[in-house]
Scaffold this active site. Structure first.
Site, PDB file in Angstrom:
ATOM      1  N   GLY A 275       0.851  -1.181   0.000  1.00 29.92           N
ATOM      2  CA  GLY A 275       0.000   0.000   0.000  1.00 29.92           C
ATOM      3  C   GLY A 275       0.890   1.236   0.000  1.00 29.92           C
ATOM      4  N   ARG A 312      -1.150  11.001  10.636  1.00 32.68           N
ATOM      5  CA  ARG A 312       0.003  10.153  10.955  1.00 32.68           C
ATOM      6  C   ARG A 312       0.907  10.698  12.067  1.00 32.68           C
ATOM      7  NH1 ARG A 312       3.746   8.748   7.936  1.00 32.68           N
ATOM      8  NH2 ARG A 312       3.809   6.620   8.657  1.00 32.68           N
ATOM      9  N   CYS A 341      -8.545  22.228  17.825  1.00 31.59           N
ATOM     10  CA  CYS A 341      -8.497  22.649  19.220  1.00 31.59           C
ATOM     11  C   CYS A 341      -8.046  21.526  20.143  1.00 31.59           C
ATOM     12  CB  CYS A 341      -9.849  23.208  19.634  1.00 31.59           C
ATOM     13  SG  CYS A 341     -10.116  24.798  18.863  1.00 31.59           S
ATOM     14  N   GLU A 342      -6.788  21.115  19.995  1.00 29.18           N
ATOM     15  CA  GLU A 342      -6.154  20.138  20.884  1.00 29.18           C
ATOM     16  C   GLU A 342      -4.661  20.430  20.894  1.00 29.18           C
ATOM     17  OE1 GLU A 342      -6.884  15.960  20.694  1.00 29.18           O
ATOM     18  OE2 GLU A 342      -8.942  16.233  20.012  1.00 29.18           O
ATOM     19  N   TYR A 370      -2.002   6.700   3.767  1.00 29.51           N
ATOM     20  CA  TYR A 370      -2.629   6.952   5.062  1.00 29.51           C
ATOM     21  C   TYR A 370      -2.712   8.461   5.333  1.00 29.51           C
ATOM     22  CZ  TYR A 370      -1.483   2.072   4.997  1.00 29.51           C
ATOM     23  OH  TYR A 370      -1.361   0.770   4.586  1.00 29.51           O
TER      24      TYR A 370
HETATM   25  C1  LIG Z   1      -2.335  -2.453   5.641  1.00 33.67           C
HETATM   26  C2  LIG Z   1      -2.136  -3.757   4.992  1.00 33.67           C
HETATM   27  C3  LIG Z   1      -1.320  -3.849   3.853  1.00 33.67           C
HETATM   28  C4  LIG Z   1      -0.562  -2.679   3.288  1.00 33.67           C
HETATM   29  O1  LIG Z   1       0.439  -2.263   4.153  1.00 33.67           O
HETATM   30  P1  LIG Z   1       1.518  -1.188   3.654  1.00 33.67           P
HETATM   31  O2  LIG Z   1       2.409  -0.990   4.808  1.00 33.67           O
HETATM   32  O3  LIG Z   1       0.773   0.045   3.301  1.00 33.67           O
HETATM   33  O4  LIG Z   1       2.214  -1.786   2.481  1.00 33.67           O
HETATM   34  C5  LIG Z   1      -1.209  -5.084   3.245  1.00 33.67           C
HETATM   35  N1  LIG Z   1      -1.852  -6.178   3.716  1.00 33.67           N
HETATM   36  C6  LIG Z   1      -2.631  -6.123   4.808  1.00 33.67           C
HETATM   37  C7  LIG Z   1      -3.316  -7.350   5.269  1.00 33.67           C
HETATM   38  C8  LIG Z   1      -2.792  -4.919   5.496  1.00 33.67           C
HETATM   39  O5  LIG Z   1      -3.562  -4.874   6.586  1.00 33.67           O
END
Ligand SMILES: *Cc1c(COP(=O)(O)O)cnc(C)c1O
Length: 416
Positions: A275, A312, A341-342, A370
């Site tokens: 991801g 993040r 406001c934190e 993210y």
């Molecule tokens: C979040 C997730 C990913 C992707 O993770 P990255 O760190 O963004 O590559 C892949 N597989 C599962 C099962 C996840 O929960």
């Protein structure tokens, strides 16, 4: 343009666009996405190994903008989903059901049914969920998520392998998996794992691959094994942090895969689920300096980037490099904060950045993973717009900024 754009220049990120002009046209804060970088990262991972039946499943939870998914789909990747909503947008982006893998965790029978009815392969990760799946799809195909006993990641919140996590079957449960599979006449076609997020060294990943391959030999009807995501990117580019060594990782990975298929006697498909690696570097979050003030020893740079826009730093203590789009030659140590406001609404604490004044535009780098996907309307703030810089340099709007109507869309008044 100024000399404070070292990192984005090195990627040709803005590709002829001026961040100040983008904010003038589309408003602030603003997520800016680079099509070229998405495509480049997709290609790097598609070519990670030479083994022919290998495919990355892009994990959409990192960034599920429709245009983003359409680009990933056009690069020939498959997709992972973590919810029916993700399955829905992936289908919308053009992924075929058989290209989608639902990696579920603690989901309802209805959610499983939704995936099965769409023709999407489901992975389950506990005996309790395997029972539920068996009832929903008796005689069907299923994958199971193993916990290979190895974990890795940048924060305890994202380590998903090893002893301290809610994910996966520990290996001692394999006999019970087999029993439940038999009970519901299921066919176990896939094994998957995901050890955690953001590792910068190949070792933990390779170790988990070796373990999972070893364990997988006993399952005779496998069509695929999926080794998860977590491939890290360097968030500290201004400190010259090195990249994950994909070449080394790929070579070792390839050896393990080839050795496995020889022993298994069948060329099954291997997958990964990146991801962050595909999305993080594809976006810069632009914001505006709205206030500058000192409190005791500390200087604060107030901006419109609250943690509703980028969670993040607050959620994981994450570091994002910051560029300041002005001509300042002077650096200073400041704390960059948002407008929520934190007191915890801190983007960067005690950070040395070019001297900024009210009205300056700043860029939060590597915000594509993210980032928008964890945005909220907290404080009833409007989620920002997203602009895509096409490969030819043209900037196009790919998500509108929220409006007040969006904020109140689901309200039901009780006033007569
Ligand atoms: C979040 C997730 C990913 C992707 O993770 P990255 O760190 O963004 O590559 C892949 N597989 C599962 C099962 C996840 O929960």
């Amino acid at each position: 343009m100024s000399n404070n754009t070292k990192v984005t220049d090195s990627f040709n990120f803005f590709n002829g666009n001026d961040p100040k002009e983008l904010v003038k046209k589309y408003g602030s804060p603003l997520y800016v996405i680079s099509e070229s970088i998405i495509r480049q990262r997709c290609r790097e991972l598609k070519n990670l190994v030479k083994y022919p039946k290998f495919i990355p499943n892009y994990s959409a939870k990192a960034n599920s903008n429709l245009a983003f998914l359409e680009i990933v789909q056009s690069e020939g990747l498959n997709a992972d989903a973590m919810s029916p909503g993700e399955i829905h947008v992936e289908l919308m982006a053009g992924f075929k059901p058989e290209q989608i893998f639902y990696v579920s965790n603690n989901v309802s029978a209805d959610e499983m049914k939704f995936a099965v009815e769409k023709g999407v392969t489901v992975s389950v990760d506990s005996l309790s969920q395997l029972e539920t799946y068996g009832k929903v799809n008796k005689g069907g195909k299923v994958a199971v998520r193993l916990n290979p006993g190895v974990g890795a990641g940048h924060s305890a919140k994202v380590v998903t392998g090893g002893k301290k996590t809610k994910f996966g079957f520990t290996l001692d449960l394999i006999p019970q998996i087999e029993e439940t599979i038999k009970k519901y006449d299921l066919k176990l076609i896939g094994i998957n794992q995901h050890i955690g997020s953001l590792y910068m060294e190949p070792d933990a990943f390779l170790q988990s691959v070796a373990t999972t391959l070893e364990v997988s030999k006993q399952f005779k009807e496998l069509e695929f094994i999926d080794f998860g995501g977590g491939f890290g990117i360097p968030y500290q580019k201004l400190n010259d942090q090195p990249r994950l060594d994909l070449k080394k990782l790929g070579e070792e990975f390839d050896k393990l895969l080839n050795k496995f298929v020889k022993e298994y006697g069948k060329e099954i498909t291997f997958k990964i689920e990146p991801g962050r690696y595909i999305s993080a570097e594809s976006s810069v979050l632009l914001g505006t300096v709205t206030a500058v003030k000192t409190n005791g020893e500390d200087k604060y740079i107030g901006t419109d980037i609250g943690f509703n826009v980028l969670q993040r730093p607050v959620m994981y203590d994450s570091h994002h490099d910051i560029e300041v789009y002005n001509d300042s030659k002077e650096d200073e140590k400041v704390t960059v904060v948002g407008n929520i406001c934190e007191s915890g609404d801190i983007l960067a604490k005690d950070r040395v950045i070019p001297k900024a004044v009210e009205g300056d535009i700043i860029g939060v780098l590597d915000a594509g993973a993210y980032g928008y996907s964890m945005c909220s309307n907290y404080n009833n703030r409007l989620r920002p717009a997203e602009v895509l810089i096409r490969e030819n340099g043209e900037a196009v709007l790919v998500r509108e900024r929220d409006t007040f109507e969006d904020l109140t869309r689901h309200f039901i008044s009780i006033k007569e």
